[in-house]
Design an enzyme around this catalytic site. Structure first.
Site, PDB file in Angstrom:
ATOM      1  N   ASN A   7      11.901   4.296  -7.985  1.00 27.17           N
ATOM      2  CA  ASN A   7      11.474   3.796  -6.678  1.00 27.17           C
ATOM      3  C   ASN A   7      11.852   2.315  -6.647  1.00 27.17           C
ATOM      4  O   ASN A   7      11.135   1.473  -7.195  1.00 27.17           O
ATOM      5  CB  ASN A   7       9.962   3.995  -6.527  1.00 27.17           C
ATOM      6  CG  ASN A   7       9.452   3.567  -5.169  1.00 27.17           C
ATOM      7  OD1 ASN A   7      10.219   3.033  -4.347  1.00 27.17           O
ATOM      8  ND2 ASN A   7       8.184   3.781  -4.926  1.00 27.17           N
ATOM      9  N   LYS A  14       9.910   0.691  -9.692  1.00 25.51           N
ATOM     10  CA  LYS A  14       8.930   1.484 -10.433  1.00 25.51           C
ATOM     11  C   LYS A  14       9.662   2.705 -10.962  1.00 25.51           C
ATOM     12  O   LYS A  14      10.517   3.253 -10.250  1.00 25.51           O
ATOM     13  CB  LYS A  14       7.793   1.932  -9.504  1.00 25.51           C
ATOM     14  CG  LYS A  14       6.860   0.808  -9.128  1.00 25.51           C
ATOM     15  CD  LYS A  14       5.645   1.377  -8.395  1.00 25.51           C
ATOM     16  CE  LYS A  14       5.094   0.361  -7.424  1.00 25.51           C
ATOM     17  NZ  LYS A  14       4.749   0.871  -6.131  1.00 25.51           N
ATOM     18  N   ARG A  91      13.775   7.607  -4.833  1.00 25.92           N
ATOM     19  CA  ARG A  91      13.059   7.593  -3.569  1.00 25.92           C
ATOM     20  C   ARG A  91      13.912   6.806  -2.586  1.00 25.92           C
ATOM     21  O   ARG A  91      14.221   5.631  -2.821  1.00 25.92           O
ATOM     22  CB  ARG A  91      11.710   6.905  -3.757  1.00 25.92           C
ATOM     23  CG  ARG A  91      10.929   6.862  -2.489  1.00 25.92           C
ATOM     24  CD  ARG A  91       9.621   6.158  -2.693  1.00 25.92           C
ATOM     25  NE  ARG A  91       8.807   6.344  -1.505  1.00 25.92           N
ATOM     26  CZ  ARG A  91       7.549   5.997  -1.434  1.00 25.92           C
ATOM     27  NH1 ARG A  91       6.949   5.459  -2.461  1.00 25.92           N
ATOM     28  NH2 ARG A  91       6.866   6.181  -0.323  1.00 25.92           N
ATOM     29  N   HIS A 180       5.993   8.616   4.247  1.00 28.04           N
ATOM     30  CA  HIS A 180       5.084   9.213   3.235  1.00 28.04           C
ATOM     31  C   HIS A 180       5.338  10.714   3.096  1.00 28.04           C
ATOM     32  O   HIS A 180       4.428  11.482   2.747  1.00 28.04           O
ATOM     33  CB  HIS A 180       3.597   9.034   3.618  1.00 28.04           C
ATOM     34  CG  HIS A 180       3.103   7.631   3.572  1.00 28.04           C
ATOM     35  ND1 HIS A 180       2.213   7.134   4.495  1.00 28.04           N
ATOM     36  CD2 HIS A 180       3.345   6.611   2.713  1.00 28.04           C
ATOM     37  CE1 HIS A 180       1.928   5.873   4.216  1.00 28.04           C
ATOM     38  NE2 HIS A 180       2.613   5.526   3.134  1.00 28.04           N
ATOM     39  N   ASN A 212      -2.567   1.339   1.490  1.00 32.34           N
ATOM     40  CA  ASN A 212      -2.185   0.095   2.133  1.00 32.34           C
ATOM     41  C   ASN A 212      -1.443   0.397   3.421  1.00 32.34           C
ATOM     42  O   ASN A 212      -1.655  -0.213   4.449  1.00 32.34           O
ATOM     43  CB  ASN A 212      -1.245  -0.645   1.193  1.00 32.34           C
ATOM     44  CG  ASN A 212      -1.699  -2.018   0.947  1.00 32.34           C
ATOM     45  OD1 ASN A 212      -2.346  -2.611   1.816  1.00 32.34           O
ATOM     46  ND2 ASN A 212      -1.372  -2.542  -0.209  1.00 32.34           N
ATOM     47  N   GLY A 213      -0.526   1.358   3.299  1.00 27.26           N
ATOM     48  CA  GLY A 213       0.088   1.968   4.479  1.00 27.26           C
ATOM     49  C   GLY A 213      -0.581   3.317   4.661  1.00 27.26           C
ATOM     50  O   GLY A 213      -0.911   3.969   3.675  1.00 27.26           O
ATOM     51  N   ARG A 242      -0.612  -3.856   8.955  1.00 32.63           N
ATOM     52  CA  ARG A 242       0.118  -3.392  10.152  1.00 32.63           C
ATOM     53  C   ARG A 242      -0.856  -3.063  11.278  1.00 32.63           C
ATOM     54  O   ARG A 242      -1.929  -2.499  11.038  1.00 32.63           O
ATOM     55  CB  ARG A 242       0.933  -2.135   9.850  1.00 32.63           C
ATOM     56  CG  ARG A 242       2.065  -2.347   8.868  1.00 32.63           C
ATOM     57  CD  ARG A 242       2.940  -1.098   8.794  1.00 32.63           C
ATOM     58  NE  ARG A 242       3.934  -1.207   7.746  1.00 32.63           N
ATOM     59  CZ  ARG A 242       3.971  -0.425   6.664  1.00 32.63           C
ATOM     60  NH1 ARG A 242       3.084   0.536   6.491  1.00 32.63           N
ATOM     61  NH2 ARG A 242       4.917  -0.603   5.759  1.00 32.63           N
ATOM     62  N   ASP A 284      -7.043  -5.664   1.812  1.00 38.81           N
ATOM     63  CA  ASP A 284      -7.586  -4.643   0.913  1.00 38.81           C
ATOM     64  C   ASP A 284      -8.918  -4.140   1.456  1.00 38.81           C
ATOM     65  O   ASP A 284      -9.858  -4.927   1.638  1.00 38.81           O
ATOM     66  CB  ASP A 284      -7.759  -5.256  -0.486  1.00 38.81           C
ATOM     67  CG  ASP A 284      -8.086  -4.197  -1.522  1.00 38.81           C
ATOM     68  OD1 ASP A 284      -9.093  -3.476  -1.353  1.00 38.81           O
ATOM     69  OD2 ASP A 284      -7.321  -4.084  -2.494  1.00 38.81           O
ATOM     70  N   GLY A 332      -4.911   5.580  -1.867  1.00 39.93           N
ATOM     71  CA  GLY A 332      -5.955   4.729  -2.453  1.00 39.93           C
ATOM     72  C   GLY A 332      -7.284   4.832  -1.728  1.00 39.93           C
ATOM     73  O   GLY A 332      -8.352   4.939  -2.353  1.00 39.93           O
ATOM     74  N   GLU A 335      -8.528   8.818  -1.573  1.00 39.59           N
ATOM     75  CA  GLU A 335      -8.993   9.356  -2.856  1.00 39.59           C
ATOM     76  C   GLU A 335     -10.286   8.684  -3.323  1.00 39.59           C
ATOM     77  O   GLU A 335     -11.032   9.256  -4.106  1.00 39.59           O
ATOM     78  CB  GLU A 335      -7.915   9.158  -3.937  1.00 39.59           C
ATOM     79  CG  GLU A 335      -6.704  10.041  -3.719  1.00 39.59           C
ATOM     80  CD  GLU A 335      -5.519   9.656  -4.601  1.00 39.59           C
ATOM     81  OE1 GLU A 335      -5.734   9.209  -5.738  1.00 39.59           O
ATOM     82  OE2 GLU A 335      -4.372   9.803  -4.127  1.00 39.59           O
ATOM     83  N   ASN A 336     -10.492   7.433  -2.877  1.00 35.76           N
ATOM     84  CA  ASN A 336     -11.559   6.637  -3.507  1.00 35.76           C
ATOM     85  C   ASN A 336     -12.694   6.155  -2.625  1.00 35.76           C
ATOM     86  O   ASN A 336     -13.758   5.824  -3.132  1.00 35.76           O
ATOM     87  CB  ASN A 336     -10.933   5.393  -4.157  1.00 35.76           C
ATOM     88  CG  ASN A 336      -9.978   5.767  -5.265  1.00 35.76           C
ATOM     89  OD1 ASN A 336     -10.366   6.413  -6.221  1.00 35.76           O
ATOM     90  ND2 ASN A 336      -8.719   5.386  -5.125  1.00 35.76           N
ATOM     91  N   GLU A 388       3.687  11.377  -5.758  1.00 35.96           N
ATOM     92  CA  GLU A 388       5.009  11.348  -5.134  1.00 35.96           C
ATOM     93  C   GLU A 388       6.118  11.467  -6.173  1.00 35.96           C
ATOM     94  O   GLU A 388       7.155  12.086  -5.929  1.00 35.96           O
ATOM     95  CB  GLU A 388       5.155  10.067  -4.309  1.00 35.96           C
ATOM     96  CG  GLU A 388       4.172  10.070  -3.140  1.00 35.96           C
ATOM     97  CD  GLU A 388       4.055   8.738  -2.435  1.00 35.96           C
ATOM     98  OE1 GLU A 388       4.885   8.476  -1.564  1.00 35.96           O
ATOM     99  OE2 GLU A 388       3.130   7.969  -2.748  1.00 35.96           O
TER     100      GLU A 388
HETATM  101  P1  ADP Z   1      -0.148   1.739  -1.351  1.00 37.23           P
HETATM  102  O1  ADP Z   1      -0.115   2.248   0.054  1.00 37.23           O
HETATM  103  O2  ADP Z   1       0.375   0.349  -1.504  1.00 37.23           O
HETATM  104  O3  ADP Z   1       0.350   2.726  -2.381  1.00 37.23           O
HETATM  105  P2  ADP Z   1      -2.786   2.475  -2.291  1.00 37.23           P
HETATM  106  O4  ADP Z   1      -2.551   3.907  -2.034  1.00 37.23           O
HETATM  107  O5  ADP Z   1      -2.987   2.024  -3.703  1.00 37.23           O
HETATM  108  O6  ADP Z   1      -1.685   1.540  -1.646  1.00 37.23           O
HETATM  109  O7  ADP Z   1      -4.065   2.050  -1.439  1.00 37.23           O
HETATM  110  C1  ADP Z   1      -4.573   0.757  -1.384  1.00 37.23           C
HETATM  111  C2  ADP Z   1      -5.883   0.812  -0.624  1.00 37.23           C
HETATM  112  O8  ADP Z   1      -6.770   1.720  -1.311  1.00 37.23           O
HETATM  113  C3  ADP Z   1      -6.593  -0.512  -0.537  1.00 37.23           C
HETATM  114  O9  ADP Z   1      -7.099  -0.709   0.778  1.00 37.23           O
HETATM  115  C4  ADP Z   1      -7.738  -0.378  -1.527  1.00 37.23           C
HETATM  116  O10 ADP Z   1      -8.863  -1.076  -1.106  1.00 37.23           O
HETATM  117  C5  ADP Z   1      -8.011   1.110  -1.523  1.00 37.23           C
HETATM  118  N1  ADP Z   1      -8.533   1.519  -2.841  1.00 37.23           N
HETATM  119  C6  ADP Z   1      -7.826   1.634  -3.987  1.00 37.23           C
HETATM  120  N2  ADP Z   1      -8.648   1.962  -5.016  1.00 37.23           N
HETATM  121  C7  ADP Z   1      -9.900   2.033  -4.506  1.00 37.23           C
HETATM  122  C8  ADP Z   1     -11.197   2.337  -5.067  1.00 37.23           C
HETATM  123  N3  ADP Z   1     -11.361   2.619  -6.353  1.00 37.23           N
HETATM  124  N4  ADP Z   1     -12.259   2.328  -4.223  1.00 37.23           N
HETATM  125  C9  ADP Z   1     -12.099   2.047  -2.913  1.00 37.23           C
HETATM  126  N5  ADP Z   1     -10.908   1.764  -2.333  1.00 37.23           N
HETATM  127  C10 ADP Z   1      -9.818   1.750  -3.113  1.00 37.23           C
END
Ligand code: ADP
Length: 405
Positions: A7, A14, A91, A180, A212-213, A242, A284, A332, A335-336, A388
């Site tokens: 990537n 990466k 990618r 994506h 992030n996106g 964005r 974030d 991110g 999942e979290n 991915e």
């Molecule tokens: P990218 O789109 O750059 O791949 P990610 O998929 O890592 O980004 O997502 C980043 C977002 O996910 C950020 O807004 C971050 O706050 C959120 N995030 C990542 N890990 C956690 C976590 N453990 N708990 C809550 N939010 C998270």
């Protein structure tokens, strides 16, 4: 088959070396600050992390160092000899209208990729530089382009077209491409396998890749039929930096009121808006949520705008597909973030969506598929970690095997 997944960004790369037979990750690494003082590489093999700082003037130098590190016993000895790498999967951002799936890169494919640079001026040159560097560093090893937009090429015209004069679509190929794609493909595939193994309906799925996106996709009978990102990743829901959907007339107003050029406005909409611009706190979501919980109005507004608009996309895609069997959360945030998932899913009970708040609050960094709906929810809500790189490795293996036949 050992596949090297690449990537490549403009100043970073990466990579993962994946053994497709058992889908294990042999090595994984990243190179940063290519062409900038302070370049470095870090690589993990067998759970152990190795790092090296070395000035890397360009992508060729970066790929040479990466191959040295993959073979070096001092860096974990991921492979004994570079010849063990049987294929490279890249990618690549944009199919344009030239490709509908993954392809082996030859001179004609590379020509078409170059012709499409204007569709992704930030990413495409880096993707092509990555391919060129691999051709140089590993001559004779097949390079496969796996496109971020390919999964969405199944969208019907009524979903992908913008209502502009048709001749401008024909001349400039202005339409929604979506992004994506590898993530939406991976998580929808996992959801379909999971639901069908339980005898549950799987024909109408909305996948939410929230990071992030962020982008939302309607997946009907396994195919993308609509998606929230557009000709570029700017369209759709608000993201880290964005704006997402916005009235195009605002571009002209900003040019005039802030004395900006159109291209400066596009950079502003990509880099200074979203969570960052609305909250003034951060791009974030964790930082923004923290401030929102302390009572910061703008931080709360940024989070509410996000969850509201994701909710609207889910509702509109249920309407587009004539129903809803499953919602998938990934990325991110997906999942979290229990609080943001709750903000999105609350109020969708009329569609048969009922969140189990306790389970939802607990699911973080899932290693597999988690169901977070109540037992009487008609719609399944699945949290699925995206992968991915694995999609790129699988596609690369399939293209290379098909070429051998
Ligand atoms: P990218 O789109 O750059 O791949 P990610 O998929 O890592 O980004 O997502 C980043 C977002 O996910 C950020 O807004 C971050 O706050 C959120 N995030 C990542 N890990 C956690 C976590 N453990 N708990 C809550 N939010 C998270």
């Amino acid at each position: 088959m050992k596949v090297l997944v690449i990537n490549a960004g403009s100043s970073s790369v990466k990579y993962q070396l994946i053994q497709t037979d058992d889908e294990s990750v042999v090595a994984k690494g990243g190179i940063e600050r290519i062409g900038i003082p302070g370049s470095n590489l870090s690589q993990t093999v067998g759970g152990k992390k190795y790092e090296i700082a070395k000035y890397l003037p360009d992508h060729n130098a970066a790929f040479e160092l990466m191959l040295d590190c993959l073979t070096s016993p001092d860096f974990g000895g991921a492979v004994k000899d570079i010849s063990e790498i049987e294929a490279i999967g890249h990618r690549v951002l944009h199919t344009g209208t030239d490709f509908h799936g993954s392809v082996e890169v030859d001179a004609e494919v590379e020509r078409l990729l170059r012709e499409n640079i204007h569709l992704g001026p930030l990413h495409m040159p880096a993707n092509i530089a990555g391919i060129d560097a691999c051709i140089k560093a590993l001559p004779g090893v097949p390079n496969v382009a796996v496109f971020d937009t390919a999964f969405h090429t199944t969208m019907p015209d009524k979903a992908s077209m913008y209502a502009i004069p048709y001749e401008d679509y024909e001349k400039f190929k202005i339409k929604k491409y979506g992004f994506h794609g590898t993530s939406h493909k991976y998580v929808s595939g996992c959801a379909i396998d999971y639901l069908s193994s339980k005898g549950l309906p799987w024909g109408k799925i909305v996948t939410c890749h929230l990071g992030n996106g962020s982008s939302i996709t309607a997946v009907k009978d396994g195919k993308s039929v609509d998606t929230s990102m557009g000709m570029t990743p700017l369209e759709g829901v608000p993201m880290g930096t964005r704006s997402g959907d916005i009235d195009a007339s605002v571009v002209e107003m900003l040019c005039s009121w802030k004395d900006m050029t159109p291209s400066e406005v596009v950079t502003y909409l990509n880099k200074q808006c979203g969570f960052l611009g609305v909250s003034g706190v951060s791009s974030d979501s964790r930082n923004v949520l923290e401030e929102a919980e302390k009572g910061n109005y703008r931080a709360r507004l940024a989070m509410d705008m996000f969850t509201y608009r994701v909710k609207k996309y889910i509702g509109s895609y249920a309407a587009a597909m004539g129903g809803l069997d499953c919602i998938v959360m990934t990325g991110g945030i997906g999942e979290n973030s229990g609080p943001l998932r709750k903000g999105i899913l609350d109020g969708l009970e009329f569609l048969g969506v009922k969140l189990d708040e306790k389970v939802n609050a607990e699911v973080r960094q899932p290693k597999g598929i988690f169901e977070i709906q109540t037992s009487d929810s008609r719609v399944r809500i699945l949290v699925i970690p995206t992968n991915e790189e694995l999609v790129i490795a699988r596609e690369t293996r399939d293209v290379v095997n098909a070429m051998k036949r």
